[in-house]
Motif scaffolding. Structure first.
Motif, mmCIF file in Angstrom:
data_model
loop_
_atom_site.group_PDB
_atom_site.id
_atom_site.type_symbol
_atom_site.label_atom_id
_atom_site.label_comp_id
_atom_site.label_asym_id
_atom_site.label_seq_id
_atom_site.Cartn_x
_atom_site.Cartn_y
_atom_site.Cartn_z
ATOM 1 N N LEU A 1 -4.933 -3.654 -0.291
ATOM 2 C CA LEU A 1 -5.591 -4.441 0.757
ATOM 3 C C LEU A 1 -7.092 -4.380 0.513
ATOM 4 O O LEU A 1 -7.773 -3.428 0.918
ATOM 5 C CB LEU A 1 -5.229 -3.885 2.132
ATOM 6 N N LYS A 2 -7.599 -5.423 -0.124
ATOM 7 C CA LYS A 2 -9.014 -5.438 -0.536
ATOM 8 C C LYS A 2 -9.797 -6.365 0.390
ATOM 9 O O LYS A 2 -10.297 -7.418 -0.013
ATOM 10 C CB LYS A 2 -9.121 -5.895 -1.988
ATOM 11 N N ILE B 1 0.291 2.319 -1.123
ATOM 12 C CA ILE B 1 -0.551 1.317 -0.479
ATOM 13 C C ILE B 1 -1.991 1.816 -0.466
ATOM 14 O O ILE B 1 -2.248 2.980 -0.137
ATOM 15 C CB ILE B 1 -0.075 1.046 0.963
ATOM 16 N N VAL B 2 -2.927 0.940 -0.822
ATOM 17 C CA VAL B 2 -4.358 1.245 -0.757
ATOM 18 C C VAL B 2 -4.997 0.259 0.210
ATOM 19 O O VAL B 2 -4.780 -0.954 0.102
ATOM 20 C CB VAL B 2 -5.025 1.143 -2.146
ATOM 21 N N ALA B 3 -5.816 0.772 1.141
ATOM 22 C CA ALA B 3 -6.514 -0.095 2.094
ATOM 23 C C ALA B 3 -7.987 0.286 2.130
ATOM 24 O O ALA B 3 -8.338 1.436 2.405
ATOM 25 C CB ALA B 3 -5.902 0.041 3.485
ATOM 26 N N GLU B 4 -8.858 -0.682 1.831
ATOM 27 C CA GLU B 4 -10.296 -0.448 1.870
ATOM 28 C C GLU B 4 -10.834 -0.688 3.276
ATOM 29 O O GLU B 4 -10.582 -1.739 3.868
ATOM 30 C CB GLU B 4 -11.006 -1.370 0.872
ATOM 31 N N ILE C 1 -0.003 6.521 1.281
ATOM 32 C CA ILE C 1 -0.963 5.526 1.762
ATOM 33 C C ILE C 1 -2.366 6.095 1.571
ATOM 34 O O ILE C 1 -2.656 7.226 2.008
ATOM 35 C CB ILE C 1 -0.716 5.187 3.238
ATOM 36 N N LEU C 2 -3.241 5.329 0.931
ATOM 37 C CA LEU C 2 -4.610 5.763 0.682
ATOM 38 C C LEU C 2 -5.577 4.887 1.462
ATOM 39 O O LEU C 2 -5.599 3.665 1.284
ATOM 40 C CB LEU C 2 -4.923 5.676 -0.819
ATOM 41 N N GLU D 1 0.211 14.596 -0.032
ATOM 42 C CA GLU D 1 0.030 14.204 1.362
ATOM 43 C C GLU D 1 0.484 12.761 1.585
ATOM 44 O O GLU D 1 0.240 11.893 0.732
ATOM 45 C CB GLU D 1 -1.434 14.361 1.762
ATOM 46 N N ILE D 2 1.104 12.483 2.715
ATOM 47 C CA ILE D 2 1.642 11.140 2.968
ATOM 48 C C ILE D 2 0.540 10.112 3.199
ATOM 49 O O ILE D 2 0.696 8.932 2.867
ATOM 50 C CB ILE D 2 2.642 11.144 4.141
ATOM 51 N N VAL D 3 -0.571 10.524 3.801
ATOM 52 C CA VAL D 3 -1.736 9.647 3.983
ATOM 53 C C VAL D 3 -2.951 10.399 3.459
ATOM 54 O O VAL D 3 -3.181 11.555 3.819
ATOM 55 C CB VAL D 3 -1.934 9.256 5.462
#
Length: 503
Positions: free
Chosen positions: A330-331, A350-353, A371-372, A398-400
């Motif tokens: 998610l950029k 999943i990566v979210a900025e 999730i990062l 770690e999950i998040v």
């Protein structure tokens, strides 16, 4: 007169016997031997009857009015369906020769077909015209492009398109964008057609791409949808792309469903997984939906850089996080507005900025997938990561997680990470509950191993129960470094239960 009537009736009776006999045995009557079907027999009978009546007119000398025999009423033929079969234009369904020109001719004819009014202002309705690939396998050397903008209600379906070895490496097999290059003759046709169309803010509306297999042959991408409205991509298999399997740029409401995408055709565990490149789905527009889609090989499964998109029922095992892959990226820092639900992140995460308004729920993360949240400007606001399942290898993942290499998260509000169940991974949350038991005046509860953000506790609730005879006074003395300290005025045996919230 009576005699003439009697003679006529006798002749007609013999004629009927003759016709009856003919229907039973064609070979015995020479004058009807050429009749091959019922309609031929009826026409010959009518001619024979007319000749008999002519004999009566000659014998009686009386003028008789003769009305023509009524012919069966012919129903108006229905308008032909707007179906353009590409083999009728010379396309080769075996894939041995180039079919680009034939396919483009079929598409051009569909554009010249009857119009059924308009869709959104400026978009002519082609009435559901269909480009039928007839289950063939077609080799193309150039992208298939619609000859003009400003039309809608068109379907391309039912076959395979394969890029040739000289297909442009920056092209897409199907390109729904305004054409920028064409020959002078094509320019004249396009100009003529465009002059009939009202200007629209969108290129196309309601274009459907269905039941297609697209083989990019490691030369470019599969489908490009640029500035289009209500495009449907349904039941497509897109492989061997090097750029994007599907690119959606601008426009509004492209729906991608029931499809399979992968740079390499594999079912996991591929020896070359580390070298996977490309992006399966690249959403650079708003209000799109990806539903029930499998992405089985690519460096990035889905890249999102437009707002208000929904991803549901997505299964990503495109490239493991351990090999540098990302399932969903998610950029769009600062205004994410993305919902990810009922999805399966299989060894890729999943990566979210700078996530703002992000919802991830009811999804399954397998193989240490996590999730990062990545800090760009230090903002995380309106994030829900709830009701998911995480399964790992007991390696302490770690999950998040937080990526704060570009700066710490400073603006944190309404972030809820809670109610996730975890096996073989390390729990992280923004809401935590713990208890301690002891005999003394100080009780310290450490939440640093579970709380997501460092040194952040906004709310604390606690209760104390004691079995001693005294009735102590107690209070919250400290809440820092993600630790909570409760102190009583006297030493007592007690159980202290604490709930903390970071947002």
């Amino acid at each position: 007169m009576a005699k003439n009537a009697f003679v006529l009736s006798m002749i007609l009776g013999m004629a009927s016997l003759l016709i009856f006999h003919i229907s039973g045995d064609y070979s015995r009557v020479d004058q009807f031997s050429a009749a091959r079907n019922y309609h031929d027999q009826m026409r010959q009978l009518q001619a024979f009857k007319a000749s008999l009546i002519g004999v009566r007119l000659v014998s009686s000398g009386s003028p008789i009015s003769l009305s023509p025999s009524p012919s069966p009423s012919r129903q108006a033929e229905p308008a032909p369906p707007h179906v353009y079969r590409v083999t009728e234009y010379g396309a080769d369904p075996t894939g041995k020769s180039d079919s680009t020109e034939a396919l483009n001719k079929a598409i051009a004819d569909a554009f010249q077909g009857p119009s059924e009014g308009s869709l959104i202002e400026g978009i002519n309705n082609l009435g559901g015209a269909q480009i039928n690939l007839e289950g063939g396998n077609y080799l193309i050397s150039k992208p298939l492009r619609l000859p003009a903008t400003g039309v809608g209600n068109l379907m391309i379906h039912g076959g395979t398109l394969r890029a040739s070895d000289d297909f442009p490496t920056d092209g897409y097999l199907i390109d729904l964008s305004a054409s920028s290059t064409s020959t002078s003759q094509e320019d004249n046709k396009q100009s003529s057609l465009n002059s009939q169309l009202v200007s629209s803010s969108y290129n196309y509306e309601y274009i459907t791409l269905k039941d297609l297999m697209l083989d990019s042959n490691y030369r470019g991408g599969g489908i490009s949808v640029v500035n289009s409205l209500r495009t449907s991509i349904d039941n497509c298999y897109i492989a061997h792309f090097t750029t994007n399997g599907i690119l959606v740029q601008g426009g509004h409401e492209t729906y991608i469903r029931n499809s399979f995408l992968g740079q390499h055709i594999t079912a996991g565990g591929d020896a070359g997984e580390k070298s996977f490149t490309g992006t399966a789905i690249n959403l650079k527009g708003n209000d799109n939906a990806v539903t029930d889609v499998v992405i089985f090989s690519a460096a990035i499964g889905i890249m999102v850089s437009g707002q208000a998109n929904t991803l549901s029922g997505v299964h990503c095992y495109n490239k493991a996080t351990g090999f540098g892959g990302t399932g969903i990226y998610l950029k769009l820092p600062g205004l994410t507005q993305t919902r990810i639900v009922n999805s399966y992140m299989d060894y890729t995460g999943i990566v979210a900025e700078d996530p703002v308004q992000l919802h991830i729920s009811s999804s399954f993360f397998l193989g240490d997938a996590f999730i990062l949240l990545k800090s760009i400007n230090g903002v995380a606001n309106g994030v829900n990561i709830v009701d998911n399942m995480f399964s790992g290898s007991d390696s302490g993942v770690e999950i998040v997680q937080l990526d704060q290499t570009k700066g710490a998260f400073k603006e944190i509000d309404q972030v809820v990470v809670d109610r996730n169940n975890v096996k073989g991974m390390k729990m992280k949350a923004t809401v935590a509950r713990r208890g301690v038991e002891g005999n003394g005046r100080l009780w310290t509860v450490d939440f640093s191993s579970v709380l997501l953000f460092p040194n952040l506790i906004k709310h604390v609730q606690y209760s104390m129960s004691t079995s001693g005879s005294s009735f102590p006074s107690h209070a919250l003395r400290n809440a820092s470094e993600n630790r909570v300290v409760i102190e009583s005025d006297v030493r007592v045996p007690a159980n202290v239960f604490v709930t903390v919230d970071q947002c």
